[in-house]
Design an enzyme around this catalytic site. Structure first.
Site, PDB file in Angstrom:
ATOM      1  N   ARG A  62       4.923  -7.373 -17.096  1.00 13.01           N
ATOM      2  CA  ARG A  62       5.021  -7.314 -15.777  1.00 13.01           C
ATOM      3  C   ARG A  62       5.057  -5.698 -15.375  1.00 13.01           C
ATOM      4  NH1 ARG A  62       9.453 -10.091 -13.968  1.00 13.01           N
ATOM      5  NH2 ARG A  62      10.771  -8.148 -13.882  1.00 13.01           N
ATOM      6  N   TYR A 117      -6.463  -2.582   9.873  1.00 13.65           N
ATOM      7  CA  TYR A 117      -6.970  -3.966   9.102  1.00 13.65           C
ATOM      8  C   TYR A 117      -5.954  -4.878   9.969  1.00 13.65           C
ATOM      9  CZ  TYR A 117      -7.696  -7.258   5.518  1.00 13.65           C
ATOM     10  OH  TYR A 117      -8.142  -8.329   4.661  1.00 13.65           O
ATOM     11  N   ASP A 189      -4.798   3.615   4.512  1.00 14.27           N
ATOM     12  CA  ASP A 189      -5.715   2.691   3.799  1.00 14.27           C
ATOM     13  C   ASP A 189      -7.169   3.446   3.638  1.00 14.27           C
ATOM     14  OD1 ASP A 189      -7.510   0.499   3.261  1.00 14.27           O
ATOM     15  OD2 ASP A 189      -6.406  -0.887   4.510  1.00 14.27           O
ATOM     16  N   LYS A 214     -12.755  -4.647  -2.855  1.00 20.56           N
ATOM     17  CA  LYS A 214     -13.907  -4.138  -2.202  1.00 20.56           C
ATOM     18  C   LYS A 214     -14.636  -3.246  -3.231  1.00 20.56           C
ATOM     19  CE  LYS A 214     -12.080  -6.277   1.555  1.00 20.56           C
ATOM     20  NZ  LYS A 214     -11.339  -5.591   2.414  1.00 20.56           N
TER      21      LYS A 214
END
Ligand SMILES: *Cc1c(COP(=O)(O)O)cnc(C)c1O
Length: 399
Positions: A62, A117, A189, A214
């Site tokens: 992890r 967003y 962002d 993206k």
């Protein structure tokens, strides 16, 4: 840093070269160009002494693997010397939520650009509110005027430029300057430009994140997020990532790194075709307005020119007033422009939108139906022909 002797962080190489070389330890990779995809949870310690001293490069799946390390090193080199670390998370939205959780505590106040967003907005109005954080939305075009919204407990500002639906261009360096005088950190962002076209950490941003779903992934086949932090914010960010237990699957980490290797080539193509399509659309009789900050006519053009070294392939258009059935006829006629959410893959997309219901500090009244376009890697003449067929159907349904 790697066997070919390149250390992209100490030698000033150009972005394209950084993208190809950074994070490649070909000795550790036993000569292979790409790192192994390490599927792993448990890491074995050779001796009790090593165990007691936590002496191991990797402690637990992890917390990181050779695959995540390669991606982190590549992203750090891409972001530039301000970057102190890169967190890896399973989606762009988790990059936003994790960054906000690292910066805020109960009783804090958060400032958010109104064009953010939409799911970021939901996170602020939902979970953050329940946990005692108050959010104020502001007009992203206000620049240094954002000063009037600061309170004594304002701890962070969340911004995005340009907005990924409406493409308003915020003056992030000006907003960051004000935020820092108030002791608040700036979370940005930067998914539209990626660090290839805007090095946000060098413009006053403290945490710059990517929906790597993206352009970094680039092939519409992964969900992924990265969070790049400066020295001031990295310790809390890495602690928060550990506390939350978020991590990404190894195959997706590998695909994100593979996407990074070709990012500059893909973006250059998206930029070129995007601009050509934007100019072509601006001249169409059906189009009222094109929202693309790299167009000289766009109100955000001066800021784009100052802060960005390029534009990606995502922009919007506003059509002249027309009934829904005409817009639907266009959408149902085009073949190369798929209808779907997300963007940044190799394929062209179109999606209608109306953000009237989710703006609180600004109004959205564009004067006609709005469409967001992603210009993919297809030939632009084919894309124009496809849209021409779409406009013919639009006009037939509109007459
Ligand atoms: C898609 C997107 C996100 C969220 O990314 P996911 O990987 O879909 O969670 C965040 N910000 C922007 C600007 C986006 O376009």
């Amino acid at each position: 840093m790697n066997s070919s002797g390149h250390d992209p962080r100490s030698t000033p190489m150009k972005t394209e070269t950084v993208l190809v070389t950074a994070g490649r330890d070909t000795t550790a990779q036993k000569g292979f160009v790409n790192p192994p995809v390490v599927h792993g949870s448990t890491v074995l310690y050779p001796t009790a002494d090593d165990l007691h001293a936590h002496r191991a490069e990797f402690q637990y799946g992890r917390h990181g693997t050779p695959t995540t390390k390669a991606l982190q090193e590549a992203m750090m080199a891409l972001e530039g010397p301000q970057c102190a670390g890169v967190g890896i998370v399973p989606s762009g939205l988790s990059a936003i939520s994790t960054a906000l959780l690292s910066a805020l505590k109960a009783g804090d106040h958060l400032l958010v650009g109104d064009n953010i967003y939409r799911p970021s907005r939901n996170f602020c109005n939902g979970l953050l509110k329940r946990y005692g954080v108050e959010t104020t939305f502001f007009d992203p075009l206000i620049g240094a005027g954002v000063a009037k919204f600061f309170k004594s407990n304002t701890a962070a500002v969340l911004v995005e430029a340009p907005g990924s639906q409406t493409f308003e261009m915020a003056d992030i360096p000006a907003i960051a300057g004000v935020a820092h005088t108030h002791g608040a950190i700036v979370i940005d962002d930067n998914t539209w430009a990626t660090p290839v076209y805007r090095r946000a950490l060098e413009q006053g941003v403290d945490i710059s994140l990517q929906a790597a779903t993206k352009y970094i992934g680039g092939h519409s086949d992964i969900m992924f997020g990265t969070i790049s932090a400066n020295a001031k914010t990295w310790p809390r960010l890495v602690e928060t990532i550990r506390e939350l237990g978020v991590c990404a699957g190894p195959d997706d980490v590998f695909l994100a790194l593979r996407g990074l290797r070709t990012l500059s080539v893909r973006l250059a193509h998206h930029q070129r075709s995007g601009l050509e399509m934007a100019r072509w659309l601006a001249a169409r009789p059906e189009v009222l307005q094109v929202l693309h900050p790299a167009l000289e006519s766009d109100p955000g053009h001066a800021i784009w020119k100052r802060d960005f070294s390029g534009a990606s392939g995502l922009f919007s258009i506003v059509l002249k007033p027309a009934p829904q059935k005409a817009v639907d006829a266009l959408l149902d006629t085009v073949r190369l422009f798929g209808m779907g959410y997300s963007w940044g893959g190799f394929e062209s997309l179109v999606i209608p939108f109306d953000c009237d219901g989710y703006r609180s500090a600004t109004t959205w009244a564009p004067g006609g139906p709005a469409l967001r376009l992603h210009i993919g890697l297809e030939n632009v003449e084919d894309l124009k022909a496809d849209l021409e067929r779409g406009f013919a159907a639009f006009n037939a349904a509109n007459s």
